[in-house]
Scaffold this motif. Sequence first.
Motif, mmCIF file in Angstrom:
data_model
loop_
_atom_site.group_PDB
_atom_site.id
_atom_site.type_symbol
_atom_site.label_atom_id
_atom_site.label_comp_id
_atom_site.label_asym_id
_atom_site.label_seq_id
_atom_site.Cartn_x
_atom_site.Cartn_y
_atom_site.Cartn_z
ATOM 1 N N GLU A 313 55.805 -10.129 21.689
ATOM 2 C CA GLU A 313 56.224 -11.129 22.159
ATOM 3 C C GLU A 313 56.122 -12.649 21.128
ATOM 4 O O GLU A 313 55.699 -13.326 20.869
ATOM 5 N N GLY A 314 57.495 -13.073 20.556
ATOM 6 C CA GLY A 314 57.771 -14.098 19.590
ATOM 7 C C GLY A 314 56.319 -14.369 18.602
ATOM 8 O O GLY A 314 56.025 -15.233 18.388
ATOM 9 N N ILE A 316 54.995 -15.426 15.609
ATOM 10 C CA ILE A 316 55.374 -15.851 14.357
ATOM 11 C C ILE A 316 53.611 -16.466 13.319
ATOM 12 O O ILE A 316 52.100 -16.433 14.342
ATOM 13 N N ASP A 328 57.910 -13.958 11.838
ATOM 14 C CA ASP A 328 59.383 -15.373 12.216
ATOM 15 C C ASP A 328 59.930 -14.663 13.289
ATOM 16 O O ASP A 328 60.452 -13.703 13.805
ATOM 17 N N ARG A 329 59.265 -15.341 14.753
ATOM 18 C CA ARG A 329 59.664 -14.460 15.849
ATOM 19 C C ARG A 329 59.951 -13.016 16.019
ATOM 20 O O ARG A 329 60.958 -12.390 16.502
ATOM 21 N N THR A 331 59.193 -9.932 17.914
ATOM 22 C CA THR A 331 59.596 -8.925 19.503
ATOM 23 C C THR A 331 60.253 -7.080 19.605
ATOM 24 O O THR A 331 61.069 -7.224 18.806
ATOM 25 N N ILE A 365 50.571 -17.372 16.852
ATOM 26 C CA ILE A 365 51.470 -18.132 17.678
ATOM 27 C C ILE A 365 52.531 -16.009 18.497
ATOM 28 O O ILE A 365 52.495 -15.798 17.501
ATOM 29 N N GLY A 366 52.209 -16.492 18.896
ATOM 30 C CA GLY A 366 52.632 -15.544 19.988
ATOM 31 C C GLY A 366 51.784 -14.334 20.516
ATOM 32 O O GLY A 366 50.462 -14.968 20.785
ATOM 33 N N ARG A 523 61.409 -11.507 8.787
ATOM 34 C CA ARG A 523 62.371 -10.761 9.843
ATOM 35 C C ARG A 523 62.806 -10.197 10.616
ATOM 36 O O ARG A 523 62.976 -9.336 9.269
#
Length: 691
Positions: A313-314, A316, A328-329, A331, A365-366, A523
């Motif tokens: 999830e998400g 980064i 980048d993000r 998921t 992050i994530g 991405r």
Amino acid sequence: MNAFAQLRGLIAPLLVFSLITNLSVLISPLFMMQVLDRVLPSGNIATLVLLAALAIAALALQAVTEAARDISLGRLSRWSERYGADIALRPNEGDAQGLIDKVSNFAGFIGGSAALVALNIPWIPLICAALLFIHPSFLMLLMLLVVTSKGIEMIAASFASSEQDAASKVRTLEKQTLARADQVQRQLGMQNTLQNLRQRFFSLLEARHTHLEACQRTIGFGTGAVALVRSSGQILALALGAYLVTLNKLSPGGMIAASIILAKGFATIEALLNHIPILRQNYRDYKSLCAQSTETIATSIDMPDLDGHLRIEGIIIPRGGGAPPRLDRVTLQLAKGECLAIVGPSGSGKTSLMNAMSGEAPPPIGSVFFDDNELKGLPPAALNQSVGYLPQQAALISGTIAQNICGFATEQGDAKILTAAKLAGVHGLIAALPKSYETDLSHDMYLLSSGQRQRIALARALYDDPQYLFLDEPNALLDAEGEKALAQTLLRLKEQGTTIVMILHRSGIMGLADKVLRLERGRVADFGPRREVLARLGLGGRRIELPILESSSDDLKDWVASQFTRSSDEAFSQKAQAVAAELFSIACQNQSKNTPRIASFVFTFVDDTHCEISMVEDLPNDLAKKMASARENLRKSEVFLTDLPRDEAALARISKLCDRYQVRNSEDATHFTVSLAGDTDISDKGREWIN
């Protein structure tokens, strides 16, 4: 809190031990003073017995204290080594070897004589105070002896340093001379030069020995002078004491006591001065160890067996410096037993995503969830047992093949090793080696090709029967046979419910994927079932674009091979691959040197035994003259393919393999279409006749 920092709390009890051992130096002086001053003048035997009993009891206390101190320091040394090694060998530690060296040095310091010297430091003033109490002259004598001894050492070291530097420089010249002699020895006609270099080496050797002799002589005289000062100290103390006795300023017992205490003080201060560099280095190491991170993962809770569900999830991953993030993000979610293929151009973040998902480099992050367990909360043991990872170029280390497969487990399971090897399809390969699973790779690594080493590394990843398997370009180093074995392994793993994530550049095993994730610049460009993603990429996998480079030929053939799914179509597949390779060769001959170009291929099945391959290259190609030349050569009775230009030879081969072909030029492209039937033998005949 770092447990090393808590060692400061042990300083107080250790200093108590040290105080008792340092006070014990006063036992003999006090006993002698009392005997000489009280027993001998009075002749009181009871007083003598009492003094002797008290002295022996004090010595017994000293012995017990020293034993307890040594046992405590030994246990503390072993604890420091175990705890420090645990910190150094945690995942993601930077310089683990450097940290292990610091831990080893610090543990050796605690268990060695340097720690005793450090514990004696606070009691040096006590010794000085005792001498001052007896008579200030003894304290002045102690300071004089210490200054004289240290001064002699410094003067000797100063004179010896120049000789040591000279010897070091000559040693460097010796190495250079030997290196030159080794070069000359391999060349003919340079025996005279070789002899001169040998003579030069022995001359340098003699010069170095001369410098070392001078250095040793200086150090020897210095060491002897220091020993003289040390030996003279107690004599001078006795002489000074006798002089004070004659002046009635000191008792005979005080004279004996002062000489003993002065000798102890001189030895303590001398040891301290000699150990100052060691004490400084270990203090720096101790501060470094205290600064180490002590983040721990709770292992007391039994983690449930992971089932195979994977969710991220998400995620980064920043790049730093204001640059776009590596990921980048991102998921996605996978069910148990699903296979995900990650595709995308180089630098799109595929490996970064793989490392983040597998726990090799957890994302800052994530979140990554194995079932409902967040990655960062999983104990390392549970993660290692449940996750298998195969990098693009896996390394095997010195040891036997069996040890490499089991990861050098302390309890090597032979049955598990065989199971993993068979599942990876390398049991037959290993069994064919002279020593089978006991082949020592520190000596016999040459027996294995890169692809074979990769397959053994796959067996290592499968040793613990993981629920999750991460593969970074697993077929990059494999030949056709190895790729087939890999495909069979992955099929069996999917049947067992293993969740598989793999990065692919070659499409040979793309058909095994249930889902495809396409990354572009970090991405998610596309994600979903394989058929849908490939359809969006181009005609359900029937279309591909490749840069017109020689290195793309293998990718093209892999793509063509992936269009055939029936084992009975092997000959048909080989024929189609050969035609596609010839088409690509024609495009490569028309390559522009300055502008990168793209060739687009489309594959279509007309029916079960016929197909069409179309190629569009983004540059006109003057094939009319070449086709005419090829037809002219076809009419000749005897022409060898090797005698023709590469593009004409390619056209000739295509004409022999296909049912029909068509070439059409537009303003900015060339369209080439070939129709094939699956009933023609394309076995390699070496030199082919064109009739």
